[in-house]
Design an enzyme around this catalytic site. Structure first.
Site, short mmCIF file in Angstrom:
data_model
loop_
_atom_site.label_atom_id
_atom_site.label_comp_id
_atom_site.label_asym_id
_atom_site.label_seq_id
_atom_site.Cartn_x
_atom_site.Cartn_y
_atom_site.Cartn_z
N GLU A 172 0.80 -1.23 0.00
CA GLU A 172 0.00 0.00 0.00
C GLU A 172 0.83 1.29 0.00
O GLU A 172 0.76 2.09 0.94
CB GLU A 172 -0.97 0.01 1.18
N GLU A 379 -5.44 -8.59 0.92
CA GLU A 379 -6.07 -8.22 2.19
C GLU A 379 -7.55 -7.98 1.95
O GLU A 379 -7.95 -7.41 0.92
CB GLU A 379 -5.49 -6.92 2.78
#
Length: 520
Positions: A172, A379
Site C-alpha cells: 500500500e 487483504e
C-alpha cells in the site's frame, strides 16, 4: 443472510489460495529486543495524541515470543498460506549495512515452523516500518531510501529465498504517501499535501529495485506488489462530482497502478509534474514496470466523492473511529471530499460495507489493464466491536462476530463470481484471498480499538480466542478440501485404466517451494 460455506466452497477454483495476513509492526512487539533498531513508527507512536488513547505497539500481540502458538492456530484453521512481513529494523537496524543475525534467526524459525505445518509463506518486504535512521534522512522524500529497500530485498532473498513461495515487495504505497506524508495521520506525521509526490515515485522505484534484487538472486518464489484499491463513486449526477471522483481515482488508484502495470503515470499526473519541481530519470519507469508474477490488491470499501472541501478528507464517522479530530485534514489541499453512505452498514472504522463494489473494483482493473498479471486479493476484512460471551458452566468464551463473518463471505463470493466465466471481470486470473487479519492487532493510529481479527487477543493476558469467523473460515476450507477430493475421485473413476495416478498428480502440482492453494 449469506451464502453457506459449502456453496461458497463450490465456487472456489482449483489451486485458489485461502490465507490470512498480518504485518510485523502490528503484531510482533519486542521493539527493543535482539538488536532491533527503532522504526519511525516507534517514535511517532510515542508522541502524545498520535495514537488513539495513547495505545502503544511495544507489546502488540507479543507474536515475537508466541510465534509457535500462532502458527499452531493457523494450522488448526487449515489455511493454505500466511502473509506476514519482515520487520526492516529487525533485519537492518539502521536501514543500511549488514543484517542483524538475531533478526534473521527469528524469521528462520517462523519460516521453518510454517513449512513444517504445511503453510505456504507469502512474505512482504516493506509494510511501513521504515528504520528511523532512514526517516531522519528524509524517508520516502529521499531517493536513496529506494536504493536501501533494494539492498534490503537482496539480504532477504539470500537468507530466505529457498523457502518463500510468494514475495510482496511493498504494501500500500498509497496509504504511506497519503496518510504519512500528505495528511500527517500516520508516521512520519508530515502534512505536505501535493508536495508529497516524491514519496509516490520513490516507493515505486523501491518496488522496482526490490524486484530487480529478487530476480538477481534467482528466487524460485513468485514476485508481486500490493496496493489498496477503492472504486470512486460520484456523490450525485452533478458533473463536478464526477470530475471529483475521477481526480480521487487518479490520486488513490491509478497514480500507483499505472506506472507498475503500464510503465507511465496517468496523463493528468504527467501534466501536473510540469508545475512541480520534482523530476526523475525516465529510465526509472522501466524498473518500476518490470513484469510481475502477480498483482496484489487490498480491497475494503468503495469511496463516495463530492465536489468542494466539505468537512474534511475523511467522513466524520471515520474520524471518530480513529479517535482523532480530523475535521480540518486535507481542507487546504483538495477541491473535493469524501461523503458517507447513509444506507450502508458501516464498520467500526466508519467504512461502508458494500460487497458489490468488489465486483466493480475487479471490473475496473480488468478494463484498465489488459495485460494484468494474475491477481491475488492480499487483504480483505472488517473491524467490528466484538462481544465476548462467557459460558459459566464450562468457563469458556465465545465471540459471535456474525457481521465480520458475513463481510468476508459476501466479499469473497463477489470476487469469485466476478472472475468466473461470464462474470464482469472474467479476464482476471484470480489466485487467492487473504483475510485481514489473523488476529486483533495494533491498527496504526487507531491503536487497539479496531479489531479485524479472526482471533480475539485479550489486551491484559494476550490470550487468543477464536471467533465465530475463525470457525466459519475453517469450515469453508474444509468444505473446499472435501469438494476437491470428490472431484479427484470422480475424475479418477472416469479415467481410462492406468491414468488414475496421473489424474491425482494433476491436482497436486509441486511448485518447487511449498504448497499453494487447495489440497485434497
Amino acid at each position: 443472510m449469506h451464502i453457506s460455506a459449502k456453496d461458497l466452497a463450490a465456487l472456489i477454483p482449483p489451486g485458489f489460495t485461502l490465507g490470512v495476513a498480518t504485518a510485523a509492526f502490528q503484531i510482533e512487539g519486542a521493539l527493543d529486543e535482539d538488536g532491533r533498531g527503532p522504526a519511525a513508527w516507534d517514535l511517532f507512536a510515542d508522541k502524545p495524541g498520535a495514537i488513539v488513547e495513547d495505545h502503544s505497539p511495544r507489546v502488540a500481540c507479543d507474536h515475537y515470543h508466541r510465534m509457535p502458538q500462532d502458527v499452531a492456530l493457523m494450522k488448526q484453521l487449515g489455511v493454505d498460506s500466511y502473509r506476514f512481513s519482515f520487520a526492516w529494523p529487525r533485519i537492518q537496524p539502521t536501514g543500511k549495512g549488514p543484517a542483524n543475525r538475531a533478526g534473521l534467526a527469528f524469521y528462520d524459525r517462523l519460516l521453518d515452523e510454517l513449512l513444517a505445518n504445511g503453510i505456504s509463506p507469502m512474505a512482504t518486504i516493506y509494510h511501513w516500518d521504515t528504520p528511523l535512521a532512514l526517516e531522519e534522512d528524509g524517508g520516502w522524500m529521499n531517493r536513496d531510501t529506494a536504493y536501501r529497500l533494494g539492498e534490503y530485498a537482496g539480504i532477504l532473498a539470500e537468507a530466505f529465498g529457498d523457502r518463500v513461495a510468494r514475495w510482496v515487495t511493498i504494501n500500500e504505497p498509497a496509504t504511506v504517501s497519503t496518510n504519512g506524508y500528505t495528511l500527517g495521520l500516520h508516521s512520519p506525521g508530515k502534512d505536505l499535501l501535493l508536495g508529497a509526490f516524491p514519496t509516490v515515485h520513490h516507493q515505486l522505484l523501491g518496488h522496482g529495485l526490490a524486484v530487480q534484487a529478487l530476480r538477481a538472486a534467482k528466487v524460485p518464489g513468485e514476485i508481486g506488489m500490493t496496493n489498496v484499491y477503492s472504486p470512486m463513486v460520484p456523490n450525485s449526477i452533478n458533473p463536478l462530482d464526477y470530475v471529483s471522483a475521477g481526480l480521487m481515482d487518479l490520486a488513490q488508484n491509478r497514480l500507483y497502478a499505472d506506472p507498475v502495470l503500464t510503465g507511465k503515470y496517468p496523463d493528468l499526473i504527467r501534466a501536473a509534474k510540469f508545475f512541480s519541481s520534482f523530476e526523475h530519470p525516465e529510465e526509472d519507469m522501466a524498473l518500476i514496470s518490470q513484469p510481475l508474477d502477480f498483482y496484489g490488491l487490498n480491497y475494503y470499501m468503495p469511496t463516495k466523492v463530492a465536489v468542494g472541501p466539505g468537512g474534511g478528507a475523511v467522513p466524520a464517522s471515520m474520524a471518530e473511529a480513529m479517535g482523532s479530530d480530523l475535521s480540518a485534514a486535507g481542507n487546504g489541499g483538495t477541491p473535493f471530499h469524501v461523503e458517507t453512505w447513509p444506507e450502508a452498514d458501516i464498520t467500526a472504522y466508519g467504512w461502508p460495507v458494500k460487497p458489490e463494489y468488489m465486483r466493480v473494483a475487479l471490473k475496473e482493473m480488468a478494463e484498465r489493464y489488459p495485460n494484468l498479471p494474475p491477481v491475488i486479493l492480499t487483504e480483505g476484512g472488517a473491524s467490528f466491536e466484538d462481544i465476548i460471551v462467557r459460558d459459566k458452566s464450562t468457563n469458556t468464551r465465545f465471540i459471535p462476530d456474525e457481521r465480520r463473518l458475513k463481510y468476508l463471505s459476501d466479499h469473497l463470493e463477489a470476487a469469485l463470481r466476478a472472475t468466473a466465466p461470464g462474470g464482469e471481470a472474467e479476464s482476471i486470473d484470480l489466485r487467492g484471498y487473504y483475510v485481514w487479519s489473523l488476529m486483533d492487532n495494533f491498527e496504526w493510529s487507531a491503536g487497539y480499538n479496531q479489531p479485524f481479527g479472526l482471533l480475539h487477543v485479550d489486551r491484559e493476558t494476550l490470550e487468543r480466542t477464536p471467533k465465530a469467523s475463525y470457525f466459519w473460515y475453517q469450515e469453508l476450507i474444509e468444505e473446499r478440501s472435501l469438494a476437491a477430493a470428490a472431484d479427484v475421485a470422480i475424475a479418477a473413476a472416469a479415467a481410462p485404466d492406468g491414468l488414475d495416478e496421473g489424474v491425482l498428480d494433476a491436482e497436486s502440482p509441486d511448485d518447487g517451494v511449498s504448497p499453494l492453494g487447495a489440497s485434497a
